[in-house]
Design an enzyme around this catalytic site. Structure first.
Site: not given
Length: 256
Positions: A36, A104, A136
């Protein structure tokens, strides 16, 4: 790959990533995965906006060139600016094609002050193989992984800048998402002291939930060959150690 990518140290981050990509490319890897926000480093500081603007084009050019050179798909956590909005994204860089992006959708804590959430889950295809990306915190939402699995992905690529303080969560969710969905999960994580003390433990998880490879707390690379035909076995076949959850799933009983 697993490494510490420092906040706003764009040149250093790109150089480090480039060396690891070349190492994996020389091993003949079909997919290369970066954590990320590797190019800008992970931070909740508004300075990341300038870093994203500076890094965006250079990152895209570099990763596209390396994907072409090594004939692999590079999947990388990047920040990107579209119009006046900023996104925490997974960039998918196939050889000889324009990059694609997943933004995301579930932002963590103060990420919500910086980034715009994505609006959709995406499935990507390369050489008839379907795969998806999660970033994540999103790994903790079983609905995301199940939606991707229902869309027939064989591999979920998970990109992390995950805090070491929450390692117990990481341990459970990376294996659970693979096991529940009969899919391979490939996690690439930052490690070391950055904005957080990052967790590390990049790993490749089998559809049975077994960990095939794990990077521990060191910077470096891991790799292995996987047989995507095993996805069908672990989803549907009631043999050996297969769980066959998809054969016995009773959709009419559940609500999301």
């Amino acid at each position: 790959m697993q490494a510490l990518f420092e906040a706003c140290k764009i040149k250093k981050n790109l150089e480090k990533a480039g060396e690891y990509i070349k190492a994996l490319g020389n091993l003949g890897c079909n997919f290369v995965v970066l954590p990320e926000l590797f190019n800008t480093g992970y931070s909740w500081n508004p300075d990341i906006f300038e870093a994203i603007r500076v890094a965006q084009e250079e990152t895209n050019v570099m990763l596209s060139a390396l994907a072409k050179e090594y004939n692999c798909v590079i999947i990388a956590g990047v920040g990107r600016k579209v119009s006046d909005r900023y996104y925490n994204s997974a960039g998918v860089f196939p050889p000889n094609e324009d990059p694609l992006f997943y933004d995301k959708t579930h932002l963590f804590r103060r990420e919500k002050e910086l980034f715009t959430p994505g609006k959709e889950l995406k499935v990507f295809t390369w050489q008839n193989l379907k795969f998806g990306c999660i970033i994540c915190y999103e790994t903790g939402f079983p609905e995301i992984a199940r939606t991707l699995a229902n869309r027939d992905v064989s591999i979920i690529f998970a990109l992390f800048a995950f805090s070491k303080k929450r390692r117990h969560i990481y341990e459970v969710m990376t294996r659970s998402r693979a096991l529940e969905n009969g899919t391979f999960l490939v996690a690439s994580a930052q490690v070391g002291k950055g904005f957080f003390e990052f967790n590390g433990y990049s790993r490749i998880v089998h559809p049975s939930g077994r960990i095939l490879k794990d990077a521990g707390e060191a910077e470096g690379i891991i790799w292995c060959e996987i047989e995507t035909d095993e996805v069908k076995k672990y989803r549907y076949q009631e043999i050996e150690d297969s769980h066959a959850y998809f054969s016995n799933f009773r959709k009419e009983l559940y609500e999301l």
